[in-house]
Design a protein around this motif. Structure first.
Motif, PDB file in Angstrom:
ATOM      1  N   THR A  31       0.939  -1.106   0.014  1.00 20.31           N
ATOM      2  CA  THR A  31       0.091  -0.058   0.188  1.00 20.31           C
ATOM      3  C   THR A  31       0.692   1.256  -0.134  1.00 20.31           C
ATOM      4  OG1 THR A  31      -0.375  -0.103   2.270  1.00 20.31           O
ATOM      5  CG2 THR A  31      -2.038  -1.041   1.064  1.00 20.31           C
ATOM      6  N   GLU A  70      -9.061  -2.587  -4.550  1.00 21.55           N
ATOM      7  CA  GLU A  70      -9.356  -1.725  -3.421  1.00 21.55           C
ATOM      8  C   GLU A  70     -10.122  -0.659  -3.435  1.00 21.55           C
ATOM      9  OE1 GLU A  70      -5.018  -0.465  -1.821  1.00 21.55           O
ATOM     10  OE2 GLU A  70      -4.416  -1.021  -3.885  1.00 21.55           O
ATOM     11  N   VAL A 115     -10.742   3.188  -1.894  1.00 18.94           N
ATOM     12  CA  VAL A 115     -10.188   4.134  -0.951  1.00 18.94           C
ATOM     13  C   VAL A 115     -11.020   5.282  -0.747  1.00 18.94           C
ATOM     14  CG1 VAL A 115      -7.907   3.003  -1.607  1.00 18.94           C
ATOM     15  CG2 VAL A 115      -8.787   4.901  -2.820  1.00 18.94           C
ATOM     16  N   PRO A 172      -8.289   2.990   2.897  1.00 20.82           N
ATOM     17  CA  PRO A 172      -9.230   1.854   2.950  1.00 20.82           C
ATOM     18  C   PRO A 172     -10.521   2.440   3.089  1.00 20.82           C
ATOM     19  CG  PRO A 172      -7.329   0.813   3.695  1.00 20.82           C
ATOM     20  CD  PRO A 172      -6.955   2.452   3.804  1.00 20.82           C
ATOM     21  N   ARG A 218      -2.159  -0.858  -8.840  1.00 21.61           N
ATOM     22  CA  ARG A 218      -2.678   0.342  -7.949  1.00 21.61           C
ATOM     23  C   ARG A 218      -3.264   1.343  -9.040  1.00 21.61           C
ATOM     24  NH1 ARG A 218      -1.166   2.200  -2.433  1.00 21.61           N
ATOM     25  NH2 ARG A 218      -3.310   1.695  -2.040  1.00 21.61           N
ATOM     26  N   TRP A 224     -17.751  -1.715  -0.730  1.00 29.59           N
ATOM     27  CA  TRP A 224     -17.690  -3.198  -0.241  1.00 29.59           C
ATOM     28  C   TRP A 224     -18.965  -3.586   0.324  1.00 29.59           C
ATOM     29  CZ3 TRP A 224     -14.327  -5.938  -2.631  1.00 29.59           C
ATOM     30  CH2 TRP A 224     -13.177  -5.557  -2.922  1.00 29.59           C
TER      31      TRP A 224
END
Length: 440
Positions: A69, A278, A280, A286, A309, A318
């Motif tokens: 990350t 991911e 963000v 996150p 990324r 999510w």
């Protein structure tokens, strides 16, 4: 092994992979992530310099996975500016090909992929189709589009043969005039497809046309929408008109197919064998489950030009609960649109562009619309009205006044309404309901 053989082999792997428990899937994904990161360091100048600068590798040149990350996001501008440095130095030994994005949000992005990536992506498509009940040879109709589709009749003969062999009928999202849509419906009714694969916005437009004109359309076993944001009201209209369940798939030209709904329709399962996603927040941290943020993707199966990324420009969240189907794959609650679908108020807060869709879509006099934020204090509303005769500004003055009043409850800004005969899709054939030219 032929590419068809590899695709089937990878499909078998994905069939097994989907039912593994989440912790085992994570372990396997981390192994693939480490492999692609090490390859990127060993074989590309861009990542070699980047990883050294940010201490992603140790003094022996081995990738430190715990530092993942700390890798800066890959921007679209960087892909263009550092195209050659992103290419793997073993490209000559790979069966590779080049492509470009449609450029719907700006300048098209060039990319290079290899045959391994292609076979994995085909396997993902096949698995997603299986979730809808379609096998590899079942009839499929595609309502799709790109600039090259304008040149109807100029496709290569092998393209037509390939579509015939795969039991596919293709219709262009660029050609959506009344006569075109009447022909599409007539031919669909004769062809009787098991599945319809379509741009979400294009199929929604076709469904609305069928409803307005009282056309009866054949009900397939399932509908797969992709290449655009599927809003709830669009799903409801499509399912009502076609009398078939809609499965939403998330993908892009540069990253391939990344996630899809299963038969339970509780979210989109991420293909964690091929993609690491991911989500963000605005500070790059996150996002919590259920919290909307920006989607960042790492491709795990393309070694020709690693994307690590990559800020793809989409927003999503999510899921807060696992899917009841039992698959261990990571679950997206939703993909809510482009970053440029997020509007900025005068106080700097984000406003989800979907709010304008819910204001405008129910209006019966509107056939098509687009909301554009030109400045933080100015919205332009483009409307293609249902034909009624006379000056639409005069005919629909009362309706326009109501729309402006509703919008000003959401955003304190000037609202300009323009009437057009038609609102065209982007060069990729996709249609965008909301566009913001303002950055926060």
């Amino acid at each position: 092994m032929s590419w068809q053989g590899k695709t089937l082999d990878y499909l078998d792997q994905l069939r097994e992979w989907q039912w593994l428990p989440a912790d085992r899937l994570y372990e396997l994904q981390q192994q693939r992530l480490l492999a692609v990161l090490q390859h990127a360091y060993d074989h590309t100048r861009y990542y070699r310099e980047l990883f050294q600068r940010h201490a992603i590798v140790d003094r022996f040149g081995q990738v430190r996975l715990e530092r993942f990350t700390a890798i800066p996001f890959l921007e679209k501008e960087a892909v263009t500016q550092h195209f050659q440095e992103l290419l793997s130095d073993d490209l000559a030994a790979r069966n590779w090909y080049e492509g470009t994005t449609g450029g719907s949000t700006g300048v098209p992005v060039r990319f290079v992929r290899d045959r391994e990536y292609f076979c994995w992506n085909q396997a993902i498509k096949a698995l997603d189709d299986e979730w809808t009940g379609r096998s590899l040879i079942d009839k499929q109709v595609r309502l799709w589009g790109s600039e090259r589709d304008i040149m109807d009749g100029h496709e290569k003969i092998r393209t037509h043969i390939g579509r015939w062999f795969r039991n596919e009928r293709w219709y262009s999202s660029f050609r959506m005039k009344p006569d075109d849509m009447i022909r599409y419906v007539k031919e669909m009714n004769e062809f009787r497809p098991v599945q319809i694969l379509a741009y979400a916005e294009s199929l929604y437009e076709l469904a609305r046309f069928c409803e307005r004109e009282g056309l009866t359309v054949y009900s397939p076993q399932a509908i797969m929408t992709s290449a655009g944001t599927l809003y709830d009201y669009m799903r409801q209209t499509i399912e009502r008109v076609f009398q078939a369940p809609v499965f939403n798939r998330y993908g892009s030209t540069e990253a391939g197919d990344m996630a899809c709904e299963c038969e339970c329709h509780q979210g989109l399962h991420v293909s964690s064998a091929t993609h690491l996603l991911e989500i963000v927040d605005q500070e790059g941290r996150p996002a919590k489950p259920g919290e909307t943020g920006e989607i960042v993707v790492t491709l795990l199966q393309n070694y020709a030009m690693p994307y690590i990324r990559y800020r793809i420009g989409d927003m999503g969240a999510w899921a807060t609960e696992p899917c009841s189907c039992g698959r261990g794959l990571p679950l997206l609650k939703e993909v809510s649109g482009r970053v440029t679908d997020m509007f900025v108020d005068t106080d700097g807060r984000w406003i989800d562009g979907r709010v304008f869709l819910y204001i405008l879509d129910p209006k019966p006099f509107i056939r098509k619309f687009q909301v554009i934020q030109e400045r933080v204090d100015l919205l332009r509303i483009l409307i293609a009205p249902v034909k009624k005769g006379g000056d639409p500004h005069a005919v629909y003055a009362q309706e326009v006044a109501g729309i402006k009043q509703e919008i000003k409850r959401v955003m304190a800004c000037e609202v300009q309404v323009e009437f057009l005969d038609e609102i065209l899709p982007t060069s990729s054939g996709k249609y965008r309901y909301t566009i913001s030219h303002v950055t926060r």
